[in-house]
Design an enzyme around this catalytic site. Sequence first.
Site, mmCIF file in Angstrom:
data_model
loop_
_atom_site.group_PDB
_atom_site.id
_atom_site.type_symbol
_atom_site.label_atom_id
_atom_site.label_comp_id
_atom_site.label_asym_id
_atom_site.label_seq_id
_atom_site.Cartn_x
_atom_site.Cartn_y
_atom_site.Cartn_z
ATOM 1 N N HIS A 214 0.892 -1.156 0.051
ATOM 2 C CA HIS A 214 -0.037 -0.040 -0.040
ATOM 3 C C HIS A 214 0.810 1.218 0.035
ATOM 4 O O HIS A 214 1.141 1.707 0.933
ATOM 5 C CB HIS A 214 -1.110 -0.153 1.079
ATOM 6 C CG HIS A 214 -2.094 -0.960 1.284
ATOM 7 N ND1 HIS A 214 -2.028 -2.240 1.700
ATOM 8 C CD2 HIS A 214 -3.057 -0.965 0.233
ATOM 9 C CE1 HIS A 214 -2.713 -2.981 1.420
ATOM 10 N NE2 HIS A 214 -3.870 -2.125 0.604
ATOM 11 N N ASN A 215 1.493 1.669 -1.113
ATOM 12 C CA ASN A 215 2.207 2.944 -1.368
ATOM 13 C C ASN A 215 1.716 3.706 -2.574
ATOM 14 O O ASN A 215 0.880 3.290 -3.335
ATOM 15 C CB ASN A 215 3.786 2.283 -1.310
ATOM 16 C CG ASN A 215 4.151 1.127 -2.326
ATOM 17 O OD1 ASN A 215 3.518 1.421 -3.345
ATOM 18 N ND2 ASN A 215 4.752 0.113 -1.945
ATOM 19 N N VAL A 217 3.332 3.542 -5.400
ATOM 20 C CA VAL A 217 3.395 2.846 -6.672
ATOM 21 C C VAL A 217 2.055 2.166 -6.855
ATOM 22 O O VAL A 217 1.433 2.051 -8.019
ATOM 23 C CB VAL A 217 4.571 1.931 -6.815
ATOM 24 C CG1 VAL A 217 4.587 0.915 -7.796
ATOM 25 C CG2 VAL A 217 5.759 2.421 -6.484
ATOM 26 N N ASP A 255 -6.003 5.213 -1.197
ATOM 27 C CA ASP A 255 -5.295 4.419 -0.081
ATOM 28 C C ASP A 255 -4.274 5.548 0.465
ATOM 29 O O ASP A 255 -3.488 5.166 1.322
ATOM 30 C CB ASP A 255 -4.355 3.188 -0.701
ATOM 31 C CG ASP A 255 -5.219 2.023 -0.553
ATOM 32 O OD1 ASP A 255 -6.211 1.927 0.174
ATOM 33 O OD2 ASP A 255 -4.868 1.142 -1.401
ATOM 34 N N ASP A 364 -8.650 -1.431 -8.264
ATOM 35 C CA ASP A 364 -7.999 -1.515 -6.743
ATOM 36 C C ASP A 364 -7.555 -2.981 -6.533
ATOM 37 O O ASP A 364 -6.568 -3.322 -6.036
ATOM 38 C CB ASP A 364 -8.956 -1.167 -5.765
ATOM 39 C CG ASP A 364 -8.276 -1.126 -4.429
ATOM 40 O OD1 ASP A 364 -7.051 -0.885 -4.409
ATOM 41 O OD2 ASP A 364 -8.900 -1.488 -3.192
#
Length: 474
Positions: A214-215, A217, A255, A364
Amino acid sequence: MELCYQLPVLPLDRPVPKHVLSRRGAISFSSSSSLFGAPDPRQLSQRRGAISYDSSDQTALYIRMLGDVRVRSQVGFEPERRGSHPYLGVDFRTLHSRAESAGSIPARRIRRLFSFQRHLLSSRLLRGAPHLNPLHILDEDYCGQAKCMLEKVGSWNFDIFLFDRLTNGNSLVFLTFNLLNQYGLIELFQLDMVKLRRFLVLVQEDYHNQNPYHNAVHAADVTQAMHCYLREPKLAQSLTSFDILLGLLAAATHDLDHPGVNQPFLIKTNHYLAALYRNTSVLENHHWRSAVGLLRETELFSHLPVEDSLSIERQLGSLILATDISRQNEYLSRFRTHLDENDLCLGHASHRHFVLQMALKCADICNPCRPWELSKQWSEKVTEEFFHQGDIEKKHKLEISPLCDSEANTIASVQIGFMTYVVEPLFAEWARFSDTRLSQTMLGHLGLNKASWSALEPEASGNTDRQFQVYSRN
């Protein structure tokens, strides 16, 4: 009182004004508060975060995931929240860090500071030089290879990992800016490019790049996938420019400030966010509120009528909240009913918005539908993040969350279960809605990738059935 990025500064050691608590939103603050020990009260240091407040709860909560969070009480600040379980002192800045020490500034962050902030201060735009093409603000940062990749940004084989390397870790900023310009949204909505660039930089910086999955990128990958879906014939012929703007912004921020742990972890540790959002779509509410905070901080839509900017914020929230995996069956059932009754009318704004919600849900979790070389990397990253959470839960003697026990699960078993119970049902319905070459390509990759994981571990397919039934409810 001084201003920090155009928002009122509220030192955390001061009482919260009643007129502030009478509404809900975000307050920016600086280290001029004695909580941070700044020597000069008038000196504002770097941007630190935001306060979330709610009139039903007369407590100001620091909502950015910065580890040593403190809550106001009648006797001052206390390092723990009172509850059935002591708040775990997990520093979300370093939760998934490996080589770099917590006190050092990563070299990658330094490169980003040079790449964006220094260039921003010295750009031709800020010096008042005329410009013809809005993309000039990026031209001086791009290398030829990254530009070539953006010419094929609509390809399902787009390698976001390579693009991130070519852009020096700035894939989310460059890709989102490029898409907004490609759709003509910058000119159409008269977006100030300095504000837009600043907004995108802050969005990228508020992702925790220490998180394996979850970053920023991942956010760039979801944004690229969303672009592919927006180009599908049914959507391209029906969506308005406003819909496209919402879709891209939601994908880029869906996110935002993700801590690298899931909602059950926040609930079982009595985290402040779980209390604030009453254990309901905790992370998704936080992502949405964080995005709204950045929109207001940068004043990206300040030139629009107030009702329009508020509408953007509300609909952005509706899209981001749809990514809550615990509501997967709710959205899927509604989508299936529409398709069975053939009553989706994209001429209606509400139906277009619902399709955007489904598109974002697909984007997602589309990693299993990518080519194996890309899908395998994402599978390894998300499982690493799951297992790290499980290790923390073991360390603190908490119940281990579904799919997070590295001793009971493998990458293959997690992925096969995820594909079977979550991805396949969603993308089968999406293919019914949009029966195109892209849909068939995604289903083809999904089948091949599932077979590849099964071949790597033949006994993996039956290990996670019950866990995914629990996972989809959490």
